[in-house]
Scaffold this active site. Structure first.
Site, PDB file in Angstrom:
ATOM      1  N   ASP A   1      -0.399   5.032   1.034  1.00 48.53           N
ATOM      2  CA  ASP A   1      -0.826   5.887   2.154  1.00 48.53           C
ATOM      3  C   ASP A   1      -0.718   5.144   3.477  1.00 48.53           C
ATOM      4  OD1 ASP A   1      -1.750   8.587   1.685  1.00 48.53           O
ATOM      5  OD2 ASP A   1      -3.260   7.735   0.350  1.00 48.53           O
TER       6      ASP A   1
ATOM      7  N   ASP B   1       0.864  -1.177   0.000  1.00 51.63           N
ATOM      8  CA  ASP B   1       0.000   0.000   0.000  1.00 51.63           C
ATOM      9  C   ASP B   1       0.904   1.232   0.000  1.00 51.63           C
ATOM     10  OD1 ASP B   1      -2.390   1.584   0.352  1.00 51.63           O
ATOM     11  OD2 ASP B   1      -1.853   1.754   2.471  1.00 51.63           O
TER      12      ASP B   1
END
Length: 286
Positions: free
Chosen positions: A65, A63
């Site tokens: 963020d 991922d």
């Protein structure tokens, strides 16, 4: 214009947590069967004894963020100010608990459909565009890499392991963050949730990532910071590491994280097979 002016935050929070996800029907892949391994049984950090074996890992799906960088404080600030401007919760600012439960890691259209069901698509899109532009203004000069990330990426490259980024962020935001972190050239592909059939928490973005890497779920790990992202990776069959950059440990375990880490230094400890007593200060369960 003031909206939701009659709602209390606590009531809305409770209601939202029980609303069905519009993507729930997509989650048909069988999750990996495992026991969630807390960061430190007894308060210690993840170690090489806990079943995370990098000998079998051919690829890592990251991922962005809250995983490559601790961006949640910026998202919280931007969302708090934007919602307050709209008169949400009678103009009172949302708190971090509301943000974690109802916003963090989720796709903008899903968030806004629940917070402002009366809005037109045009109104919601404009709100999202303005909010993301405000985030990019802050992110470009503020973000820094998570501790240990530089070393972990270097090890993956030295050992010829593959990597992609998988995110629900708009592509402009993803590129902004990667540029700010000087990581744009470090990933083979950037998979954007909105460009897949369904964004996280549906498994589609991670399935696209696996196909791009030509690996099986059992040959990869995903690294995520949000319940939405963890559910997506687990639904795609990928053993998942939860990083404690914003959410509570219990929340990530409930979402399906097999392992929990404070940051990428913990993964480097596993790679170099450091015993718990050789690692840094033990982390207490939160």
């Amino acid at each position: 214009m003031a909206t939701k002016t009659g709602s209390s935050l606590s009531a809305l929070d409770t209601g939202l947590r029980h609303l069905p996800s519009r993507n729930k029907q997509v989650l048909t892949a069988q999750p990996v069967k495992h026991e969630s391994n807390p960061i430190g049984r007894g308060g210690r950090t993840l170690s090489h004894h806990d079943g995370l074996d990098f000998e079998v890992v051919k690829a890592v799906l990251f991922d962005i963020d809250g995983t490559l960088c601790n961006s949640d404080p910026l998202h919280f600030k931007v969302f708090q100010e934007a919602l307050q401007k709209e008169g949400f919760n009678n103009g009172l600012p949302i708190d971090e608990t509301f943000f974690r439960r109802n916003i963090s890691g989720r796709h903008n259209p899903d968030i806004l459909a629940e917070l402002f069901p009366e809005w037109t698509a045009e109104k919601a899109n404009q709100f999202a565009e303005d909010k993301e532009a405000a985030f990019r203004c802050l992110a470009g000069s503020t973000l820094c890499r998570m501790p240990g990330l530089t070393e972990f990426l270097g090890w993956l490259e030295e050992t010829n392991r593959r990597k992609v980024a998988v995110t629900n962020a708009p592509r402009s935001n993803a590129q902004c963050m990667l540029d700010a972190l000087d990581l744009s050239a470090r990933f083979e592909q950037i998979i954007i949730g909105a460009e897949c059939a369904c964004p996280k928490p549906a498994p589609d973005p991670y399935i696209v990532g696996l196909n791009a890497l030509a690996v099986q779920p059992s040959e990869a790990i995903a690294i995520e910071d949000s319940p939405s992202g963890i559910r997506a990776a687990v639904a795609a069959g990928i053993p998942t590491v939860g990083i404690l950059s914003g959410q509570e440990a219990a929340t990530l375990r409930t979402a399906g994280a097999r392992w929990l880490i404070r940051d990428f230094k913990d993964l480097m400890d596993v790679i170099y097979k450091k015993a718990p007593e050789e690692q840094g200060t033990p982390v207490e369960m939160r």
